[in-house]
Design a protein around this motif. Structure first.
Motif, PDB file in Angstrom:
ATOM      1  N   PRO A  55       0.810  -1.222   0.000  1.00  0.00           N
ATOM      2  CA  PRO A  55       0.000   0.000   0.000  1.00  0.00           C
ATOM      3  C   PRO A  55       0.843   1.272   0.000  1.00  0.00           C
ATOM      4  CG  PRO A  55      -0.794  -1.533   1.664  1.00  0.00           C
ATOM      5  CD  PRO A  55       0.509  -2.065   1.168  1.00  0.00           C
ATOM      6  N   LEU A  56       2.080   1.140   0.466  1.00  0.00           N
ATOM      7  CA  LEU A  56       2.967   2.301   0.514  1.00  0.00           C
ATOM      8  C   LEU A  56       3.458   2.642  -0.886  1.00  0.00           C
ATOM      9  CD1 LEU A  56       3.926   3.837   3.029  1.00  0.00           C
ATOM     10  CD2 LEU A  56       6.040   2.534   2.923  1.00  0.00           C
ATOM     11  N   VAL A  57       3.616   1.618  -1.707  1.00  0.00           N
ATOM     12  CA  VAL A  57       4.215   1.791  -3.027  1.00  0.00           C
ATOM     13  C   VAL A  57       3.141   1.995  -4.095  1.00  0.00           C
ATOM     14  CG1 VAL A  57       5.896   0.811  -4.617  1.00  0.00           C
ATOM     15  CG2 VAL A  57       5.984   0.189  -2.215  1.00  0.00           C
ATOM     16  N   LEU A  58       2.042   1.266  -3.962  1.00  0.00           N
ATOM     17  CA  LEU A  58       0.967   1.371  -4.959  1.00  0.00           C
ATOM     18  C   LEU A  58       0.292   2.729  -4.868  1.00  0.00           C
ATOM     19  CD1 LEU A  58      -0.939  -2.028  -4.653  1.00  0.00           C
ATOM     20  CD2 LEU A  58       0.381  -1.220  -6.605  1.00  0.00           C
ATOM     21  N   PRO A  59      -0.225   3.232  -5.987  1.00  0.00           N
ATOM     22  CA  PRO A  59      -1.069   4.418  -5.893  1.00  0.00           C
ATOM     23  C   PRO A  59      -2.293   4.084  -5.029  1.00  0.00           C
ATOM     24  CG  PRO A  59      -0.491   3.942  -8.171  1.00  0.00           C
ATOM     25  CD  PRO A  59      -0.022   2.785  -7.362  1.00  0.00           C
ATOM     26  N   PRO A  60      -2.695   4.982  -4.126  1.00  0.00           N
ATOM     27  CA  PRO A  60      -3.821   4.680  -3.223  1.00  0.00           C
ATOM     28  C   PRO A  60      -5.083   4.246  -3.969  1.00  0.00           C
ATOM     29  CG  PRO A  60      -2.737   6.693  -2.558  1.00  0.00           C
ATOM     30  CD  PRO A  60      -2.080   6.276  -3.831  1.00  0.00           C
ATOM     31  N   VAL A  61      -5.296   4.815  -5.146  1.00  0.00           N
ATOM     32  CA  VAL A  61      -6.496   4.454  -5.895  1.00  0.00           C
ATOM     33  C   VAL A  61      -6.457   2.978  -6.280  1.00  0.00           C
ATOM     34  CG1 VAL A  61      -7.880   4.957  -7.929  1.00  0.00           C
ATOM     35  CG2 VAL A  61      -6.715   6.804  -6.742  1.00  0.00           C
ATOM     36  N   VAL A  62      -5.268   2.490  -6.591  1.00  0.00           N
ATOM     37  CA  VAL A  62      -5.125   1.074  -6.939  1.00  0.00           C
ATOM     38  C   VAL A  62      -5.431   0.213  -5.717  1.00  0.00           C
ATOM     39  CG1 VAL A  62      -3.516  -0.698  -7.727  1.00  0.00           C
ATOM     40  CG2 VAL A  62      -3.439   1.596  -8.724  1.00  0.00           C
ATOM     41  N   THR A  63      -4.900   0.614  -4.566  1.00  0.00           N
ATOM     42  CA  THR A  63      -5.192  -0.111  -3.329  1.00  0.00           C
ATOM     43  C   THR A  63      -6.701  -0.142  -3.086  1.00  0.00           C
ATOM     44  OG1 THR A  63      -3.102   0.679  -2.440  1.00  0.00           O
ATOM     45  CG2 THR A  63      -4.662  -0.242  -0.865  1.00  0.00           C
TER      46      THR A  63
END
Lengths: 225, 219
Positions: A55-63
């Motif tokens: 979640p730190l690396v992924l764009p929040p929208v993707v999460t």
């Protein structure tokens, strides 16, 4: 300045509700995972470590989108929770808490992990020679010694949960009184031309809440020394 | 009675040790690197020998053939480490009562008696960080005694201390040994491992009945 309007109060109350719930569930889990990562060697160690940091690396929208797929009413986990336990997460404030929890999880695991790494395993070993069970040792030796890191993690986690936006809006949308937290309310206000003032008021509210936290923390620091 | 007959592999180093001891005090000597600490750890259950057998009285702690390997807490062997290892977040009093409090163990000696024996009455309210090296070691010994151990292992409890501190603790150990000999049924045997410098003192002590054989090291 006028007192806060009901909609604004709602948004402020909601971030505490969402942040508090997220913290309540994720903090024990973060402590457990951090302990496991530090003290145990098991297959999949690196994978778990990577997964937590996603979640730190992924764009929040993707999460948020992944959460929607997994925890939506028809998702594999969400469907199970709905059918067997009667829990619905999507488009509810519990879902907002889940999104906030997932997003703040890596930020919480890290300081706890560092704090547990500093606790000398020899002390745990000594507790073992005194006949104390591992689990008891964890609660009366490891946990108190790691407490500064755990408090820092709780602070970070709550702050992150308060500010969480992307995953929340993707997963649980922007429903007044249910999932419209302070950040989402602020975003909503900035979208309509007449609500500039309301947006500004909310921004100031957020700043006040945040500075309250900081000052408390500072006071504790100064008081402690 | 403690009987040890084990073989272990520590890196490229093979350790084999075999001895039986019925004495109240057993001392283990050997040059540095001979595997004394490793052996003590194996008796305490902190590490696992490759094969062999360790027993106290009729209780088998480890037997590779029968697949017995009791956990550290099941062995009821207390350990005084070289570096005290007191819990820094607890007061001396809480450190001392740690085992009875956390595991409901009944100490074989009353709390006050241990405190008197070790002369740590004035330290009870302090934290380990505020103690001198000698005081810390005394508290560690007290903590180990109060866990109601079958055996007390001391792994060079004086090694990290200077001469003055050593002579501060020695009378207490002497006292403890006499105390243990007096009440053999409740708390015996006591075993320790000490550096060579103290050998003469102990072997010349008429009451120290000890049989020992140094671990033979083969590489």
């Amino acid at each position: 300045m006028q007192p806060l309007s009901p909609a604004e109060i709602e948004a402020v109350v909601l971030i505490f509700k969402v942040g508090g719930l997220a913290l309540l569930v994720t903090l024990p889990l973060a402590i457990f995972v951090a302990y496991a990562l530090v003290r145990w060697r098991f297959p999949g160690h690196a994978i778990l470590d990577a997964l937590i940091h996603m979640p730190l690396v992924l764009p929040p929208v993707v999460t948020g989108y992944i959460l929607l797929i997994l925890f939506g009413r028809h998702g594999p986990i969400g469907g199970f929770l709905h059918d067997y336990l009667g829990i619905t997460l999507a488009f509810r404030c519990t879902g907002a808490a889940l999104a906030a929890g997932v997003m703040s999880f890596p930020l919480m695991v890290r300081p706890i992990r560092l704090a547990i790494e500093v606790v000398d395993p020899k002390l745990e070993q000594a507790a073992g020679t005194l006949g104390v069970r591992r689990i008891v040792t964890f609660f009366i030796v490891t946990l108190p010694l790691a407490m500064p890191g755990i408090l820092a993690a709780a602070m970070m986690g709550f702050a992150k949960a308060m500010g969480e936006f992307g995953a929340t809006i993707t997963f649980v949308s922007n429903i007044p009184g249910e999932t419209r937290t302070l950040s989402l309310a602020l975003y909503t206000f900035t979208q309509s031309p007449d609500w500039d003032l309301a947006a500004l008021r909310l921004a100031i509210t957020a700043a006040v809440i945040a500075s309250e936290f900081v000052s408390r923390r500072l006071a504790r620091r100064l008081g402690g020394n | 009675m403690l009987s040890v007959d084990i073989e272990a592999r520590l890196g490229t180093f093979n350790l084999s040790a075999k001895f039986d001891s019925t004495a109240g005090v057993t001392a283990l000597f050997g040059r540095s690197g001979a595997g004394k600490t490793s052996l003590v750890h194996m008796i305490a259950g902190l590490s696992r020998p490759l094969r062999g057998r360790i027993a106290v009285d009729d209780m088998v702690l480890f037997d590779s053939e029968k697949g017995i390997n009791l956990s550290t807490r099941q062995r009821r062997i207390s350990h005084v480490f070289q570096e005290a290892r007191l819990f820094p977040h607890l007061t001396v009093r809480c450190n001392l009562t740690f085992s009875p409090w956390a595991d409901g163990r009944t100490p074989s000696m009353p709390f006050e008696e241990v405190v008197d024996l070790l002369g740590i009455g004035k330290l009870l309210g302090r934290r380990p960080a505020k103690l001198s090296g000698g005081e810390r070691q005394r508290v560690a010994i007290g903590r180990a005694l109060l866990s109601g151990p079958r055996i007390l292992l001391m792994d060079e409890p004086l090694a990290s201390l200077d001469q003055a501190r050593k002579s501060e603790i020695l009378p207490y150990l002497d006292h403890l040994r006499r105390e243990a000999a007096r009440s053999r049924s409740s708390m015996s045997p006591i075993r320790w491992k000490r550096s060579r410098g103290w050998r003469k003192r102990w072997s010349s002590s008429p009451t120290a009945r000890s049989r020992q054989s140094a671990p033979s090291a083969k590489s």
